[in-house]
Enzyme design. Structure first.
Site, PDB file in Angstrom:
ATOM      1  N   ARG A 107      52.644  34.631  44.092  1.00 45.38           N
ATOM      2  CA  ARG A 107      51.469  35.414  43.665  1.00 45.38           C
ATOM      3  C   ARG A 107      50.793  36.121  44.845  1.00 45.38           C
ATOM      4  O   ARG A 107      50.064  37.088  44.658  1.00 45.38           O
ATOM      5  CB  ARG A 107      50.490  34.470  42.953  1.00 45.38           C
ATOM      6  CG  ARG A 107      49.343  35.155  42.212  1.00 45.38           C
ATOM      7  CD  ARG A 107      48.631  34.087  41.409  1.00 45.38           C
ATOM      8  NE  ARG A 107      47.471  34.522  40.694  1.00 45.38           N
ATOM      9  CZ  ARG A 107      46.232  34.104  40.955  1.00 45.38           C
ATOM     10  NH1 ARG A 107      46.009  33.247  41.926  1.00 45.38           N
ATOM     11  NH2 ARG A 107      45.204  34.525  40.214  1.00 45.38           N
TER      12      ARG A 107
ATOM     13  N   ILE B 173      43.183  39.886  38.809  1.00 41.04           N
ATOM     14  CA  ILE B 173      44.455  39.289  38.384  1.00 41.04           C
ATOM     15  C   ILE B 173      44.044  37.957  37.740  1.00 41.04           C
ATOM     16  O   ILE B 173      43.230  37.203  38.299  1.00 41.04           O
ATOM     17  CB  ILE B 173      45.412  39.097  39.587  1.00 41.04           C
ATOM     18  CG1 ILE B 173      46.726  38.408  39.192  1.00 41.04           C
ATOM     19  CG2 ILE B 173      44.781  38.349  40.736  1.00 41.04           C
ATOM     20  CD1 ILE B 173      47.761  38.360  40.342  1.00 41.04           C
ATOM     21  N   SER B 174      44.543  37.671  36.548  1.00 41.13           N
ATOM     22  CA  SER B 174      44.128  36.457  35.826  1.00 41.13           C
ATOM     23  C   SER B 174      44.679  35.204  36.503  1.00 41.13           C
ATOM     24  O   SER B 174      45.592  35.274  37.325  1.00 41.13           O
ATOM     25  CB  SER B 174      44.651  36.494  34.384  1.00 41.13           C
ATOM     26  OG  SER B 174      44.180  37.635  33.732  1.00 41.13           O
ATOM     27  N   GLN B 175      44.131  34.041  36.117  1.00 41.18           N
ATOM     28  CA  GLN B 175      44.657  32.796  36.654  1.00 41.18           C
ATOM     29  C   GLN B 175      46.089  32.601  36.153  1.00 41.18           C
ATOM     30  O   GLN B 175      46.384  32.913  34.993  1.00 41.18           O
ATOM     31  CB  GLN B 175      43.776  31.586  36.307  1.00 41.18           C
ATOM     32  CG  GLN B 175      43.647  31.243  34.849  1.00 41.18           C
ATOM     33  CD  GLN B 175      42.488  31.974  34.209  1.00 41.18           C
ATOM     34  OE1 GLN B 175      42.257  33.151  34.459  1.00 41.18           O
ATOM     35  NE2 GLN B 175      41.760  31.296  33.354  1.00 41.18           N
TER      36      GLN B 175
ATOM     37  N   PHE C 266      38.085  38.326  29.874  1.00 36.37           N
ATOM     38  CA  PHE C 266      38.842  39.418  30.497  1.00 36.37           C
ATOM     39  C   PHE C 266      37.914  40.574  30.827  1.00 36.37           C
ATOM     40  O   PHE C 266      36.846  40.719  30.224  1.00 36.37           O
ATOM     41  CB  PHE C 266      39.939  39.917  29.542  1.00 36.37           C
ATOM     42  CG  PHE C 266      41.222  39.125  29.647  1.00 36.37           C
ATOM     43  CD1 PHE C 266      42.237  39.532  30.491  1.00 36.37           C
ATOM     44  CD2 PHE C 266      41.397  37.963  28.906  1.00 36.37           C
ATOM     45  CE1 PHE C 266      43.405  38.803  30.605  1.00 36.37           C
ATOM     46  CE2 PHE C 266      42.563  37.224  29.011  1.00 36.37           C
ATOM     47  CZ  PHE C 266      43.576  37.652  29.860  1.00 36.37           C
TER      48      PHE C 266
END
Ligand code: SAM
Length: 195
Positions: free
Chosen positions: A15, A41-43, A184
């Protein structure tokens, strides 16, 4: 879907390649991180869960709305035949494309623009992944979903939304299932929030 292939690729995907400079040292945390322009950027655990929900098959044609860093795009491209990804912020799209090219993906098609209206010219799609929150389910995306298809999309007001799984039956009937609460950034554009 090949669950084992997804798990293995997810675990191998670094990542830190998808965030910049000083944020790289935080890349292994299971937390959202900034990617610039007010976006995130999401988890990783949520990215994995949403990919599982979408159930891409190796012959699936996938539409992704919100390329962002390209991390979710990489998982989708690994698990399906083709990914059509749309991002409204040109600088994010260009950077994601560079990263994904460096990872040798050749099955990803990129578009810069308002993805709330989908990508009509290349429709229909077997799978649609939306990684920004819409106030309402965009009709255009439902229209571009193939029969037998699946769509994963957060729907609700800014700051807290319901993650929805939308399925279109072989007879064209639409079913909605709420999976969980998520948070989000906003889907902007014609079928999203005002720019
Ligand atoms: N999935 C991405 C990743 O793995 O890095 C994170 C996506 S981020 C949470 C949401 C993205 O959706 C942002 O990059 C934002 O610019 C984009 N976005 C918002 N509205 C959009 C629209 N109408 N069309 C295309 N992209 C949009």
């Amino acid at each position: 879907m090949d669950w084992q292939k997804l798990e293995t690729y997810f675990r191998s995907l670094d990542r830190s390649l998808f965030v910049e400079n000083e944020l790289k040292k935080h890349a292994s945390l299971d937390e959202p991180l900034p990617i610039g322009f007010g976006q995130t950027i999401s988890q990783p655990s949520l990215v994995l869960e949403m990919t599982r929900l979408l159930e891409p098959e190796n012959d699936s044609k996938v539409l992704e709305i919100g390329t962002g860093s390209g991390f979710q795009t990489a998982l989708l491209a690994k698990m399906s035949a083709e990914v059509y990804t749309v991002e409204r912020i040109e600088q994010l799209a260009e950077k994601a494309k560079q990263r994904l090219n460096a990872l040798n993906f050749s099955n990803i098609y990129y578009k810069i623009g308002d993805g709330s209206t989908g990508w009509q010219e290349c429709a229909p799609y077997d799978r649609i992944m939306v990684t920004a929150a819409a106030g309402l389910l965009p009709d255009e995306l439902v229209d571009q979903l193939a029969t037998g298809g699946r769509m994963v999309i957060p729907i609700g007001p800014p700051h807290l939304q319901e993650l929805k799984l939308i399925t279109k039956t072989d007879t064209g009937e639409i079913n909605l299932k709420t999976v969980e609460l998520v948070r989000f950034v906003e889907l902007k554009g014609q079928y999203g929030w005002t720019e």
